[in-house]
Scaffold this motif. Sequence first.
Motif, PDB file in Angstrom:
ATOM      1  N   PRO A 102       0.802  -1.236   0.000  1.00 45.33           N
ATOM      2  CA  PRO A 102       0.000   0.000   0.000  1.00 45.33           C
ATOM      3  C   PRO A 102       0.829   1.277   0.000  1.00 45.33           C
ATOM      4  N   GLU A 103       2.077   1.212   0.405  1.00 45.35           N
ATOM      5  CA  GLU A 103       2.917   2.410   0.434  1.00 45.35           C
ATOM      6  C   GLU A 103       3.719   2.598  -0.843  1.00 45.35           C
ATOM      7  N   ALA A 104       3.692   1.635  -1.737  1.00 43.88           N
ATOM      8  CA  ALA A 104       4.528   1.702  -2.936  1.00 43.88           C
ATOM      9  C   ALA A 104       3.945   2.668  -3.965  1.00 43.88           C
ATOM     10  N   ARG A 105       4.833   3.374  -4.653  1.00 38.28           N
ATOM     11  CA  ARG A 105       4.436   4.148  -5.832  1.00 38.28           C
ATOM     12  C   ARG A 105       4.348   3.186  -7.018  1.00 38.28           C
ATOM     13  N   ILE A 106       3.353   3.384  -7.861  1.00 38.03           N
ATOM     14  CA  ILE A 106       3.210   2.577  -9.069  1.00 38.03           C
ATOM     15  C   ILE A 106       3.145   3.528 -10.256  1.00 38.03           C
ATOM     16  N   THR A 107       4.096   3.366 -11.154  1.00 40.46           N
ATOM     17  CA  THR A 107       4.137   4.155 -12.378  1.00 40.46           C
ATOM     18  C   THR A 107       3.856   3.229 -13.555  1.00 40.46           C
ATOM     19  N   TRP A 108       2.815   3.541 -14.299  1.00 37.50           N
ATOM     20  CA  TRP A 108       2.417   2.715 -15.446  1.00 37.50           C
ATOM     21  C   TRP A 108       2.788   3.470 -16.724  1.00 37.50           C
ATOM     22  N   ILE A 109       3.669   2.880 -17.508  1.00 33.92           N
ATOM     23  CA  ILE A 109       4.046   3.426 -18.815  1.00 33.92           C
ATOM     24  C   ILE A 109       3.067   2.832 -19.824  1.00 33.92           C
ATOM     25  N   ILE A 110       2.274   3.695 -20.455  1.00 33.61           N
ATOM     26  CA  ILE A 110       1.057   3.262 -21.147  1.00 33.61           C
ATOM     27  C   ILE A 110       0.909   3.991 -22.469  1.00 33.61           C
ATOM     28  N   GLY A 111       0.135   3.407 -23.381  1.00 35.37           N
ATOM     29  CA  GLY A 111      -0.149   4.042 -24.654  1.00 35.37           C
ATOM     30  C   GLY A 111      -1.120   5.201 -24.512  1.00 35.37           C
ATOM     31  N   LYS A 112      -1.180   6.020 -25.562  1.00 36.85           N
ATOM     32  CA  LYS A 112      -1.992   7.234 -25.519  1.00 36.85           C
ATOM     33  C   LYS A 112      -3.483   6.924 -25.390  1.00 36.85           C
ATOM     34  N   GLY A 113      -4.007   6.048 -26.241  1.00 39.74           N
ATOM     35  CA  GLY A 113      -5.425   5.704 -26.181  1.00 39.74           C
ATOM     36  C   GLY A 113      -5.794   5.000 -24.898  1.00 39.74           C
ATOM     37  N   GLU A 114      -4.916   4.109 -24.461  1.00 37.87           N
ATOM     38  CA  GLU A 114      -5.162   3.361 -23.230  1.00 37.87           C
ATOM     39  C   GLU A 114      -5.202   4.302 -22.028  1.00 37.87           C
ATOM     40  N   HIS A 115      -4.367   5.338 -22.074  1.00 40.09           N
ATOM     41  CA  HIS A 115      -4.401   6.318 -20.990  1.00 40.09           C
ATOM     42  C   HIS A 115      -5.714   7.083 -20.993  1.00 40.09           C
ATOM     43  N   SER A 116      -6.245   7.402 -22.182  1.00 42.53           N
ATOM     44  CA  SER A 116      -7.537   8.092 -22.259  1.00 42.53           C
ATOM     45  C   SER A 116      -8.625   7.276 -21.583  1.00 42.53           C
ATOM     46  N   LEU A 117      -8.520   5.959 -21.702  1.00 41.37           N
ATOM     47  CA  LEU A 117      -9.509   5.076 -21.080  1.00 41.37           C
ATOM     48  C   LEU A 117      -9.358   5.027 -19.565  1.00 41.37           C
ATOM     49  N   LEU A 118      -8.116   4.964 -19.081  1.00 45.47           N
ATOM     50  CA  LEU A 118      -7.867   4.683 -17.662  1.00 45.47           C
ATOM     51  C   LEU A 118      -7.429   5.899 -16.858  1.00 45.47           C
ATOM     52  N   ALA A 119      -7.358   7.060 -17.466  1.00 48.97           N
ATOM     53  CA  ALA A 119      -6.927   8.267 -16.746  1.00 48.97           C
ATOM     54  C   ALA A 119      -7.735   8.426 -15.467  1.00 48.97           C
ATOM     55  N   GLY A 120      -7.030   8.730 -14.377  1.00 47.39           N
ATOM     56  CA  GLY A 120      -7.682   8.888 -13.082  1.00 47.39           C
ATOM     57  C   GLY A 120      -7.710   7.624 -12.244  1.00 47.39           C
ATOM     58  N   LEU A 121      -7.125   6.540 -12.753  1.00 45.96           N
ATOM     59  CA  LEU A 121      -7.093   5.295 -11.983  1.00 45.96           C
ATOM     60  C   LEU A 121      -6.377   5.554 -10.659  1.00 45.96           C
ATOM     61  N   SER A 122      -7.049   5.248  -9.558  1.00 40.06           N
ATOM     62  CA  SER A 122      -6.547   5.647  -8.249  1.00 40.06           C
ATOM     63  C   SER A 122      -5.212   4.988  -7.915  1.00 40.06           C
TER      64      SER A 122
END
Length: 362
Positions: free
Chosen positions: A38-58
């Motif tokens: 729960p304390e870890a940072r998670i950085t997701w390197i993602i495609g442009k369209g996929e980010h449009s879908l998932l933007a705001g993922l907590s």
Amino acid sequence: MKSPLPANPRHIAVLRLSALGDACNLVPTIRALQRRFPEARITWIIGKGEHSLLAGLSGVEFVVYDKASGLAGMRELWRSLADTRFDVLLHMQQALRASVLSLGLKADARLGYDKARAKDFQHWFTGHRLAPHPNAHVLDSFMDFARALGVEDDRPEWHLPVPAQAYDEARLLSGEAPYLVINACSNARLRNFRNWSVAGYASVIEHAWVQHGLKSVLTGGATPLEQETAGQIAALCQPGSVVNAVGATSLKGLLALIDKARVAIAPDTGPVHMANALSTPTLGLYATTNPDRAAPYLWREFVVNAYPRAVRAYLNKSVKDVPWGQRVRHAEAMTLIETDEVIAQLDALLDATAHQGARHEH
């Protein structure tokens, strides 16, 4: 000597650029990692369209790579992360482009697929490999990365972010009455024969309208094929039984439409996995891809599965004799799906999820 996988990572990189359906299937792995660390940072390197879908993922920091930007875009991404070092990089994209991109990322440990699942020489770019997992569903293949880091609680959860304005967008198209979402077309990639027949969809729409009082909302992108297909379907249907929303929604708006739908119907394409992620009852139509590997995860028992017939008809083999993930690249394969079996599965799905009707009828 390679660094061991961290027992308690503070910063986790996830490398998965595409596609929309795969991004949805990866989210449960993110949620499992968040529960375990729960304390870890998670950085997701993602495609442009996929980010449009998932933007705001907590709880997720996104770094977006537009594949159209090529090597220049990679260099820009590398510069943006030049001062960032990850405890572990989870390399979840079996593609050479992603492996090249991974070379510019700083990570103490790099985890990729086992040799049987790796493609495009991915195993050359990672120091650690997953344990073998033959015949795994795509979602479980992603979850194997979390399991390799010690995650035991691997129940699938999504909690996709859908903003209020997306529901407003969806409501303008669908109205208030209960409806089905039908996404008739998959991506128009080379020899990607996943689309069912216009007449078949029209018959299903007629059945849903007459027998269940459900109109259908057609969704999809703005490509000529998708627009032409939707127009042909609508032309065969009774007035009032169908809304043509193809090309009319944002990705968030599509999520909202699917979230409020009574059932979603689609071939093996992004929206079938979006629906699954939203817990919308989902009816997948499969003939050219194996549903045991790629069906909507929570709704596998309701798939219309013509894949064994397609393997027999066009590869002259049985499913057990072809490699896992084998596709049937034949233009006629989806014609093996009979309209009556789609209607029967729709009836069964509506009956099995009757308790969900109230959730969608508002």
